[in-house]
Design a protein around this motif. Structure first.
Motif, PDB file in Angstrom:
ATOM      1  N   PRO A   1      -8.758  39.967 -14.345  1.00 50.27           N
ATOM      2  CA  PRO A   1      -7.431  39.316 -14.278  1.00 50.27           C
ATOM      3  C   PRO A   1      -6.319  40.353 -14.106  1.00 50.27           C
ATOM      4  O   PRO A   1      -6.394  41.429 -14.690  1.00 50.27           O
ATOM      5  CB  PRO A   1      -7.322  38.629 -15.636  1.00 50.27           C
ATOM      6  N   VAL A   2      -5.345  39.967 -13.322  1.00 49.06           N
ATOM      7  CA  VAL A   2      -4.304  40.922 -12.936  1.00 49.06           C
ATOM      8  C   VAL A   2      -3.390  41.270 -14.108  1.00 49.06           C
ATOM      9  O   VAL A   2      -2.874  40.385 -14.790  1.00 49.06           O
ATOM     10  CB  VAL A   2      -3.475  40.334 -11.773  1.00 49.06           C
ATOM     11  N   ASP A   3      -3.227  42.561 -14.323  1.00 46.92           N
ATOM     12  CA  ASP A   3      -2.272  43.037 -15.307  1.00 46.92           C
ATOM     13  C   ASP A   3      -0.901  43.052 -14.620  1.00 46.92           C
ATOM     14  O   ASP A   3      -0.661  43.835 -13.704  1.00 46.92           O
ATOM     15  CB  ASP A   3      -2.693  44.457 -15.749  1.00 46.92           C
ATOM     16  N   LEU A   4      -0.008  42.165 -15.070  1.00 43.28           N
ATOM     17  CA  LEU A   4       1.263  41.990 -14.350  1.00 43.28           C
ATOM     18  C   LEU A   4       2.140  43.240 -14.378  1.00 43.28           C
ATOM     19  O   LEU A   4       2.838  43.544 -13.404  1.00 43.28           O
ATOM     20  CB  LEU A   4       2.019  40.784 -14.912  1.00 43.28           C
ATOM     21  N   ASP A   5       2.089  43.982 -15.484  1.00 40.02           N
ATOM     22  CA  ASP A   5       2.883  45.221 -15.541  1.00 40.02           C
ATOM     23  C   ASP A   5       2.408  46.225 -14.492  1.00 40.02           C
ATOM     24  O   ASP A   5       3.197  46.898 -13.836  1.00 40.02           O
ATOM     25  CB  ASP A   5       2.766  45.881 -16.930  1.00 40.02           C
ATOM     26  N   GLU A   6       1.089  46.269 -14.344  1.00 42.64           N
ATOM     27  CA  GLU A   6       0.509  47.180 -13.354  1.00 42.64           C
ATOM     28  C   GLU A   6       0.947  46.765 -11.947  1.00 42.64           C
ATOM     29  O   GLU A   6       1.309  47.607 -11.120  1.00 42.64           O
ATOM     30  CB  GLU A   6      -1.012  47.111 -13.477  1.00 42.64           C
TER      31      GLU A   6
ATOM     32  N   GLU B   1       3.646  45.243 -11.154  1.00 40.87           N
ATOM     33  CA  GLU B   1       5.060  45.588 -10.978  1.00 40.87           C
ATOM     34  C   GLU B   1       5.223  47.073 -10.621  1.00 40.87           C
ATOM     35  O   GLU B   1       5.993  47.427  -9.730  1.00 40.87           O
ATOM     36  CB  GLU B   1       5.850  45.253 -12.249  1.00 40.87           C
ATOM     37  N   ILE B   2       4.462  47.922 -11.307  1.00 38.77           N
ATOM     38  CA  ILE B   2       4.544  49.366 -11.024  1.00 38.77           C
ATOM     39  C   ILE B   2       4.144  49.648  -9.575  1.00 38.77           C
ATOM     40  O   ILE B   2       4.801  50.402  -8.863  1.00 38.77           O
ATOM     41  CB  ILE B   2       3.649  50.163 -12.000  1.00 38.77           C
TER      42      ILE B   2
END
Ligand SMILES: Nc1ncnc2c1ncn2[C@@H]1O[C@H](COP(=O)(O)OP(=O)(O)OP(=O)(O)O)[C@@H](O)[C@H]1O
Ligand SMILES: [Mg+2]
Length: 454
Positions: A105-110, A112-113
């Motif tokens: 599952p996608v890490d949203l903070d990652e 964004e970076i």
């Protein structure tokens, strides 16, 4: 805030929703698609910076999407979403030109970076291109010098309109300062940290106009080996200055009109739509209204370009500006040429005040530049000014024909003597008269060797 234009391609509706909600929240524009095929269609028609695509999908998979996207536009970056543990897929994607991959599952903070990186990369590329095209921006905006009411009116107008988005048409004779005013408008606007791109419409051959302005795809025409961004794309976010706008080929005028209406265009040889947010300032020294009347310039385009008209008066109609401009140019060229000239003699100033300046401020600047180089002391004298200025009937003092001829002869002889270091034989030769006649005239007009001359 990240203002990228993105598309999410994923066959899973929940995944699309989560990602699109997040991307919108961080400032992106978002398109979504449930299949690779559909996604590609959208990419062809829409302006997209980043594609975020699932790897495993029915029909076209992520790798095929990547390949197609790169064919459409290699500058679009692709981020691939892979199921946890399928590291080979990710490696393959990167090798094929993907920007990066993200495990699900996608890490949203990652995410964004990664998008931030893409955005920075995009800005960097754009800046490089601008540096490439805009080699003449060293002295970006020099000071505008004036004291006349008519220029004060122009500058008041500039201050009022600089922050609007409206198109501006600057009219004025050649050398009046149209370009310097255009740059000032850009500098005073909120776009001032974005590019100011100049297009000299008279200098571009008709056949290359569209490709220069809108860009082209590789192979769009014979000789187009590289894909190339046009000025409209490079100027995105900033100001595009269409100099000598009356010279836009008639065939291109309708395309420019379309851009002004829709704010979008496509590169030559491509159907992909590109958006550009540019502020248009144009300039001309021709009577564009007359060209409109003669059907040489489209009236609809004229009205679009001329939302705010600015007229710069000729220098001879604002002579009060001349002394300040002289001071300004003496300082400028003294410094540039490492000279110590600081002022002009009263006679010299008098002569410059009387002249008519068909070439306006540019002509005055050229005269001063030359004089600064010629000057033998800290002061520019009459002898340092061009001979043909005194030939101009308007610069000759009042008086009858005989008086005027005398003045003209004096000036011509003076110059001939100076040029030949006062060798009379040679001066007479240059003037096409006998040495005897020259001696006679020197005595008659009481011409003396100038004490400044060596
Ligand atoms: N008011 C001013 N103060 C200082 N410098 C000026 C002023 N007006 C014009 N100049 C200078 O005079 C020169 C000519 O100005 P500019 O190139 O802006 O004129 P233009 O109207 O665009 O000329 P053209 O019609 O030949 O393209 C430039 O070097 C510019 O910096
Ligand atoms: Mg110009």
């Amino acid at each position: 805030m990240i203002s990228l234009s993105t598309i999410i391609i994923d066959d899973n509706a929940t995944q699309r929703e989560i990602l699109s909600g997040f991307l919108k929240k961080i400032g992106c524009h978002v398109e979504t698609s449930e299949s690779g095929e559909q996604g590609i269609e959208i990419i062809k028609k829409t302006y997209i910076d980043v594609v975020i695509t699932d790897f495993r999908m029915d029909g076209m998979n992520g790798l095929e999407v990547l390949q197609k996207v790169k064919e459409i536009n290699p500058e679009i970056q692709v981020v691939i979403l892979t199921a946890f543990g399928t590291i080979e897929d990710s490696v393959k994607a990167i090798k094929n030109g993907a920007w990066d991959y993200l495990s699900k599952p996608v890490d949203l903070d990652e995410l964004e970076i990664k998008l931030k990186k893409i955005s920075e990369h995009k800005t960097l590329i754009k800046e490089n291109e601008i540096l490439h095209t805009q080699h003449d921006n060293e002295e970006f905006v020099s000071d505008i010098v004036y004291s006349s009411d008519s220029m004060q009116t122009v500058l008041n107008m500039v201050a009022r309109v600089s922050d609007s988005q409206a198109a501006i048409l600057i009219q004025g004779e050649s050398g009046t300062g149209k370009e310097i005013i255009a740059k000032t408008i850009h500098k005073m606007s909120q776009r001032n940290n974005q590019p100011f791109i100049v297009v000299n419409c008279a200098a571009i051959p008709e056949a290359l106009f569209e490709s220069e302005l809108f860009g082209r795809e590789k192979g769009a025409f014979t000789g187009a080996h590289e894909r190339c961004k046009g000025r409209f794309e490079i100027a995105d976010g900033g100001t595009l200055f269409l100099d000598e706008v009356a010279d836009i080929p008639y065939t291109f005028q309708v395309k420019l009109l379309r851009f002004l209406q829709e704010k979008e265009f496509n590169r030559l040889g491509s159907t992909q739509i590109i958006k550009s947010n540019v502020r248009i300032i144009s300039a001309t020294n021709l009577d564009i209204q007359q060209l409109v009347a003669q059907n040489k310039f489209r009236s609809d385009l004229y009205f679009r370009l001329n939302v705010i008209p600015i007229h710069i008066p000729a220098l001879r109609h604002r002579r009060e500006d001349i002394p300040l401009l002289i001071k300004h140019f003496i300082a400028k060229h003294s410094k540039l040429n490492k000279r110590k000239v600081i002022n002009i003699s009263a006679e010299g100033l008098d002569m410059l005040m009387r002249y008519d300046y068909p070439g306006n401020v540019r002509e005055l600047e050229n005269i001063i530049e030359r004089a600064v180089i010629l000057a033998r002391s800290k002061f520019i004298t009459q002898e340092d000014l061009p001979l043909n200025m005194s030939c101009n009937p308007l610069t000759v003092l009042e008086g009858n024909l005989i008086k005027q001829v005398e003045l003209l002869e004096t000036s011509l002889i003076n110059n001939a003597l100076k040029q030949t270091q006062y060798v009379q034989t040679q001066a007479a030769d240059n003037l096409g008269i006998s040495e005897r006649t020259l001696r006679y005239k020197i005595a008659k007009y009481n011409i003396k060797k100038n004490s400044n001359d060596v």
